[in-house]
Scaffold this motif. Structure first.
Motif, PDB file in Angstrom:
ATOM      1  N   TYR A 291      -0.458   8.052   6.156  1.00  0.00           N
ATOM      2  CA  TYR A 291      -0.173   9.338   6.783  1.00  0.00           C
ATOM      3  C   TYR A 291       1.033   9.990   6.111  1.00  0.00           C
ATOM      4  CZ  TYR A 291      -3.187   7.486  10.479  1.00  0.00           C
ATOM      5  OH  TYR A 291      -4.241   6.946  11.162  1.00  0.00           O
ATOM      6  N   ALA A 292       1.043  11.324   6.155  1.00  0.00           N
ATOM      7  CA  ALA A 292       2.168  12.067   5.574  1.00  0.00           C
ATOM      8  C   ALA A 292       2.485  13.268   6.448  1.00  0.00           C
ATOM      9  CB  ALA A 292       1.846  12.519   4.155  1.00  0.00           C
ATOM     10  N   LYS A 293       3.749  13.637   6.458  1.00  0.00           N
ATOM     11  CA  LYS A 293       4.169  14.770   7.286  1.00  0.00           C
ATOM     12  C   LYS A 293       3.800  16.113   6.659  1.00  0.00           C
ATOM     13  CE  LYS A 293       7.927  12.112   9.331  1.00  0.00           C
ATOM     14  NZ  LYS A 293       9.400  11.969   9.498  1.00  0.00           N
TER      15      LYS A 293
ATOM     16  N   ALA B 210      -1.065  16.212   1.296  1.00  0.00           N
ATOM     17  CA  ALA B 210      -0.250  15.216   0.598  1.00  0.00           C
ATOM     18  C   ALA B 210      -1.076  14.309  -0.295  1.00  0.00           C
ATOM     19  CB  ALA B 210       0.507  14.373   1.621  1.00  0.00           C
ATOM     20  N   PHE B 211      -2.376  14.176   0.005  1.00  0.00           N
ATOM     21  CA  PHE B 211      -3.197  13.204  -0.711  1.00  0.00           C
ATOM     22  C   PHE B 211      -4.309  13.907  -1.482  1.00  0.00           C
ATOM     23  CE2 PHE B 211      -1.805  11.006   3.245  1.00  0.00           C
ATOM     24  CZ  PHE B 211      -0.851  10.194   2.650  1.00  0.00           C
ATOM     25  N   GLY B 212      -4.138  13.986  -2.780  1.00  0.00           N
ATOM     26  CA  GLY B 212      -5.166  14.558  -3.637  1.00  0.00           C
ATOM     27  C   GLY B 212      -6.002  13.469  -4.278  1.00  0.00           C
ATOM     28  N   GLU B 213      -6.782  13.856  -5.268  1.00  0.00           N
ATOM     29  CA  GLU B 213      -7.673  12.922  -5.949  1.00  0.00           C
ATOM     30  C   GLU B 213      -6.894  11.770  -6.585  1.00  0.00           C
ATOM     31  OE1 GLU B 213     -10.686  12.912  -9.743  1.00  0.00           O
ATOM     32  OE2 GLU B 213     -10.470  14.759  -8.575  1.00  0.00           O
ATOM     33  N   HIS B 214      -5.716  12.072  -7.095  1.00  0.00           N
ATOM     34  CA  HIS B 214      -4.895  11.039  -7.732  1.00  0.00           C
ATOM     35  C   HIS B 214      -4.516   9.953  -6.726  1.00  0.00           C
ATOM     36  CE1 HIS B 214      -2.043   9.237 -10.456  1.00  0.00           C
ATOM     37  NE2 HIS B 214      -1.013   9.518  -9.668  1.00  0.00           N
TER      38      HIS B 214
ATOM     39  N   ALA C 196       0.827  -1.204   0.000  1.00  0.00           N
ATOM     40  CA  ALA C 196       0.000   0.000   0.000  1.00  0.00           C
ATOM     41  C   ALA C 196       0.863   1.256   0.000  1.00  0.00           C
ATOM     42  CB  ALA C 196      -0.934  -0.003   1.204  1.00  0.00           C
ATOM     43  N   ALA C 197       1.938   1.234   0.792  1.00  0.00           N
ATOM     44  CA  ALA C 197       2.853   2.381   0.823  1.00  0.00           C
ATOM     45  C   ALA C 197       3.478   2.601  -0.549  1.00  0.00           C
ATOM     46  CB  ALA C 197       3.935   2.145   1.875  1.00  0.00           C
ATOM     47  N   GLN C 198       3.674   1.505  -1.274  1.00  0.00           N
ATOM     48  CA  GLN C 198       4.208   1.599  -2.628  1.00  0.00           C
ATOM     49  C   GLN C 198       3.162   2.148  -3.592  1.00  0.00           C
ATOM     50  OE1 GLN C 198       5.341  -2.231  -4.195  1.00  0.00           O
ATOM     51  NE2 GLN C 198       6.521  -1.378  -5.868  1.00  0.00           N
ATOM     52  N   ALA C 199       1.898   1.753  -3.403  1.00  0.00           N
ATOM     53  CA  ALA C 199       0.845   2.106  -4.353  1.00  0.00           C
ATOM     54  C   ALA C 199       0.285   3.506  -4.155  1.00  0.00           C
ATOM     55  CB  ALA C 199      -0.295   1.085  -4.255  1.00  0.00           C
ATOM     56  N   ILE C 200       0.355   4.047  -2.918  1.00  0.00           N
ATOM     57  CA  ILE C 200      -0.254   5.349  -2.617  1.00  0.00           C
ATOM     58  C   ILE C 200       0.808   6.435  -2.651  1.00  0.00           C
ATOM     59  CG2 ILE C 200      -1.541   6.688  -0.909  1.00  0.00           C
ATOM     60  CD1 ILE C 200      -2.612   4.018   0.188  1.00  0.00           C
ATOM     61  N   PRO C 201       0.788   7.309  -3.643  1.00  0.00           N
ATOM     62  CA  PRO C 201       1.812   8.361  -3.712  1.00  0.00           C
ATOM     63  C   PRO C 201       1.675   9.353  -2.567  1.00  0.00           C
ATOM     64  CG  PRO C 201       0.121   8.678  -5.396  1.00  0.00           C
ATOM     65  CD  PRO C 201      -0.152   7.356  -4.772  1.00  0.00           C
ATOM     66  N   GLY C 202       2.807   9.752  -2.011  1.00  0.00           N
ATOM     67  CA  GLY C 202       2.822  10.762  -0.949  1.00  0.00           C
ATOM     68  C   GLY C 202       2.806  10.216   0.449  1.00  0.00           C
TER      69      GLY C 202
ATOM     70  N   MET D  77       2.580  15.637  16.567  1.00  0.00           N
ATOM     71  CA  MET D  77       3.528  14.555  16.292  1.00  0.00           C
ATOM     72  C   MET D  77       4.240  14.766  14.959  1.00  0.00           C
ATOM     73  SD  MET D  77       0.945  11.500  17.553  1.00  0.00           S
ATOM     74  CE  MET D  77       1.997  10.099  17.245  1.00  0.00           C
ATOM     75  N   GLY D  78       3.888  15.870  14.273  1.00  0.00           N
ATOM     76  CA  GLY D  78       4.552  16.193  13.012  1.00  0.00           C
ATOM     77  C   GLY D  78       3.902  15.585  11.789  1.00  0.00           C
ATOM     78  N   VAL D  79       2.672  15.099  11.937  1.00  0.00           N
ATOM     79  CA  VAL D  79       1.948  14.492  10.813  1.00  0.00           C
ATOM     80  C   VAL D  79       0.733  15.360  10.512  1.00  0.00           C
ATOM     81  CG1 VAL D  79       0.644  12.473  10.059  1.00  0.00           C
ATOM     82  CG2 VAL D  79       2.752  12.173  11.363  1.00  0.00           C
ATOM     83  N   HIS D  80       0.573  15.749   9.236  1.00  0.00           N
ATOM     84  CA  HIS D  80      -0.468  16.723   8.899  1.00  0.00           C
ATOM     85  C   HIS D  80      -1.485  16.222   7.877  1.00  0.00           C
ATOM     86  CE1 HIS D  80       1.549  19.823  11.232  1.00  0.00           C
ATOM     87  NE2 HIS D  80       2.682  19.435  10.685  1.00  0.00           N
ATOM     88  N   SER D  81      -1.206  15.133   7.175  1.00  0.00           N
ATOM     89  CA  SER D  81      -2.147  14.625   6.175  1.00  0.00           C
ATOM     90  C   SER D  81      -2.496  13.177   6.450  1.00  0.00           C
ATOM     91  CB  SER D  81      -1.557  14.738   4.761  1.00  0.00           C
ATOM     92  OG  SER D  81      -1.389  16.077   4.377  1.00  0.00           O
ATOM     93  N   ALA D  82      -3.735  12.808   6.104  1.00  0.00           N
ATOM     94  CA  ALA D  82      -4.180  11.424   6.294  1.00  0.00           C
ATOM     95  C   ALA D  82      -5.085  11.011   5.147  1.00  0.00           C
ATOM     96  CB  ALA D  82      -4.924  11.267   7.621  1.00  0.00           C
TER      97      ALA D  82
END
Length: 267
Positions: free
Chosen positions: A162-164, A168-172, A58-64, A139-144
């Motif tokens: 999650y992303a710092k 970080a996560f748009g429609e794409h 999943a970490a590989q498949a989800i950009p960001g 904790m330094g994490v701003h996107s989910a």
């Protein structure tokens, strides 16, 4: 357009237009993850090992994504029993511990309730989770990005990315994550079914083994007393209760003792 629940009241920062090369690279990463997931159950993985692989794919498949976790629901206790079983980063475990065990709010819980992907680009200001968002932002994490794992009518868990950085996560990312999440849910569900069947088989085998030993012990007692099978079983039960020993344990002792005496007679 990918359907998802965005952060209320937040103007999402415009996503940079992806070049054909980047789109092709993201697609290649997605399909690599999908190929990996497709071979997991066939590869005979245990559930825990499989979930770890799903998180990595999943970490590989989800950009960001900076970290990804896979959470599952206990079917007997529904959403009150969610637990993260695998994560690519320890920070994901820390975040989900806050979500499930402390505050009972967060993107994973929301996506399971709505059965839709959930996105937050600034957790600290997300009104949906006033307590969780601030804790995670510190904790330094701003996107989910939370993706429900659905098989048929059942929500079996979620993939939480999650992303710092903010937004970080748009429609794409939602589109690719959703494409990954559907077959991932099937793989996880099949692994759970296989593990459950194997556990039932082992319980049945243990029960049959215990029954066999108990029957042998009844035969030994009958040979000593000349009584019926029912009388021998009653006697075995009385001995079990008097000695505060489980029935099959006592039966094993009687059988072992009879075998030891038989060996002694032969020698």
């Amino acid at each position: 357009m990918a359907e998802f629940d965005a952060q209320p009241g937040r103007e999402t920062a415009p996503q940079p237009e992806l070049s054909p090369a980047q789109l092709e690279a993201d697609e290649a990463e997605l399909y690599a993850g999908l190929r990996g997931v497709a071979g997991l159950v066939a590869g005979g993985h245990g559930v825990i090992e499989l979930l770890g692989d799903v998180a990595q794919f999943a970490a590989q498949a989800i950009p960001g994504a900076d970290g990804v976790g896979v959470a599952l629901v206990d079917n007997q206790h529904a959403l009150s029993s969610i637990r993260t079983w695998a994560a690519t980063e320890m920070l994901v475990h820390d975040i989900d511990t806050v979500q499930y065990e402390e505050l009972n709010e967060g993107p994973c819980l929301t996506c399971m309730q709505s059965r839709r992907p959930v996105v937050s680009g600034s957790l600290g200001s997300d009104s949906r989770w006033p307590h969780f968002g601030g804790r995670v932002a510190r904790m330094g994490v701003h996107s989910a990005l939370a993706l429900p794992l659905i098989v048929g009518d059942h929500v079996i868990g979620s993939i939480n990315a999650y992303a710092k950085r903010r937004d970080a996560f748009g429609e794409h990312a939602v589109q690719l994550g959703s494409q990954f999440g559907r077959p991932a849910a099937v793989s996880v569900y099949n692994a759970q079914l296989l593990a459950s069947a194997q556990e039932r088989t082992m319980r049945l085998k243990r029960a049959l083994d215990s029954r066999s030993v108990i029957d042998q012990a009844i035969g030994i007692l009958r040979s000593r007393s000349g009584g019926s099978a029912g009388e021998a079983f009653d006697r075995l039960t009385e001995m079990s209760q008097a000695q505060n020993v489980k029935l099959h344990t006592l039966a094993e002792r009687l059988v072992e003792e009879a075998a030891r005496r038989a060996r002694a007679r032969r020698t």
